[in-house]
Design an enzyme around this catalytic site. Sequence first.
Site, PDB file in Angstrom:
ATOM      1  CD  GLU A  70      -2.976  -0.931   2.346  1.00  0.00           C
ATOM      2  OE1 GLU A  70      -3.846  -1.808   2.436  1.00  0.00           O
ATOM      3  OE2 GLU A  70      -2.841  -0.028   3.196  1.00  0.00           O
ATOM      4  CG  ASP A  93      -4.564   8.199   8.270  1.00  0.00           C
ATOM      5  OD1 ASP A  93      -4.499   6.969   8.459  1.00  0.00           O
ATOM      6  OD2 ASP A  93      -4.740   8.714   7.158  1.00  0.00           O
TER       7      ASP A  93
END
Lengths: 279, 406
Positions: free
Chosen positions: A50, A61
């Site tokens: 990723e 996040d």
Amino acid sequence: MTARMDKRFADLAAEGRPALVTYFMGGDPDFDTSLAIMKALPSAGSDIIELGMPFSDPMADGPAIQLAGQRALKGGQTLVKTLEIARRFREDDQDTPIVMMGYYNPIYIYGVERFLDDALACGIDGLIVVDLPPEMDDELCIPALKKDINFIRLATPTTDDKRLPKVLENTSGFVYYVSMNGITGSALPDPTVVGGAVQRIKGHTKLPVCVGFGVKTAEHARAIGASADGVVVGTAIVNQVASSLTADGKSTGATVPGVETLVRSLSAGVRSARLVAAE
Amino acid sequence: MNETPKLNSFKAGPDEDGRFGIFGGRFVAETLMPLILDLQDEWTRARTDAAFQAELQHLNTHYTGRPSPLYFAERMTAELGGAKIYFKRDELNHTGSHKINNCLGQILLAKRMGKTRIIAETGAGQHGVASATVAARFGLPCVVYMGATDVERQAPNVFRMKLLGAEVKPVTAGHGTLKDAMNEALRDWVTNVDDTYYMIGTAAGPHPYPEMVREFQSVIGKEVREQMMAAEGRLPDLLVAAVGGGSNAIGLFHPFLDDQSVKIVGVEAGGKGLDGEEHCASLTAGSPGVLHGNRTYLLQDGDGQIKEGHSISAGLDYPGIGPEHSWLKDAGRVEYVPIMDHEALEAFQFLTRLEGIIPALEPSHALAEVMKRAPKMDKDQIIVMNLCGRGDKDIFTVGKLLGMGL
């Protein structure tokens, strides 16, 4: 390309082990170092990569990935350069699937069609775009699928059985199960609970189910890998990068080897997962 | 003859997906999606529920003190020598701004949904104070995210929130302003979906927030219509309001959108000027993008990274804008103009001395635009400006800028 992703999962199924999916932030702390990190990942045991696209406002996040994105942006990273990292990686590696992960706005500003064409040209296999739920499929998901790029969706504990079919409808490549409600980098939840959730999702789809959020060590990877088709590690890798940097955020001789060592250990955990499960 | 529905109404949006033209939408993480759909269902039921409306109206009347007066600013009108100037006195509301209108509506929804914890973001602290206030009134714990820069420049509001029992969490990311506070509130929400209600303070964010907040704030414009008919027997010629996220403005504007005789102007924070980076004029100087759950005009660079912006006013210090304003701009129904920091500061002093009203720095921007336009208009024309907040919270900021010791 979806073929590369499907082949990777088929090979892993034949091998009888889950995938190790590794996330790192493109451009953290600079272009060259992050390219070196990416090139080192497959031999250290990463099955799928990723590639993080930095964004100024990463709402889903935790602090570790927020800071990684800030370091990358400060180092001059852009979406063009993140695609370039993938292109350079592909010169040497034709087999490891690459999934670009991030938020929609930089792609929207780049231009969806232009982005998809460039992503294909750079050897991108899939996309994870955190702020595009199924309700927004017309934006990027449908155009991506038309060009044979996987659109990998996040499923979460709040995605109940009623909603799952909608989430899975246009998902391809694999399903990314977020093991808890929260931001990246939180604590690992109970593997038994996660296992139950994976089974629930598998009742609705034939796609592989990879689990992320909270996996930090080889032990975690083994525990989660016992039930999932793949284990995603992100924050631990990003933290490893951060810990190797100088006080002013520059890479050191320890940056790339530190990530390699961590990924090797995670890989060992994943490779022993089914052995443990079989016991 | 029956009136046929207006096909070109400016009041029809959003559609069922929360779109105002290309703007709006639901750009959120999957974790939040089921919750947003639940909220939409509850909101759809509540808005047509007579009991809900009655409870809200009762609170508006007896808790907030609505209707707020429509005040004819006689001295200012004479001084500027043009159009008659009226102020909608939403700064007289309980808690000192229009923010309470929205918070009361949302906390009733939170209660209906069985939520037991309130979170909010705040810039100037007006929404934080209003959130803390309704949380206290309904006995729910409240966490307010506030940029560290704003915590410093809006100290009186921080203290008020704490007195009201709220926990104020300073956010140090970015410039430590409203955008960063909103990011952090979203992170809290995604982590605590089960019990937490996110009380968004402006008409922005994922659907149904822009529509819902607009409806709660539209009480402003509805009252103005009635009050203006009573005072002058006709609609005003010009409406002016400041836009940060744009909730006070949409609340004033919305009931007038289909009255073509009413000119409408939204005033953005021009900061230190649009030539540089030190402003928050997302409509005048930004471009469409996706942030905080909606597509709207944003201040961003060529790579789609969001800029920080600057304004003297913490409440306008946001690089985005509610999606309905973006649509109204593109549709040409509302004109959006920037006002610089120093112009707002002059307007602040002008109103204080001339009418004995200390305005917040946010509506001071709207006032500066009124001061430009009123002298050019005829004496029989009418301007209504939303005086959406009082300036008590800003006296330290203003004192510092004017070099006055406090």
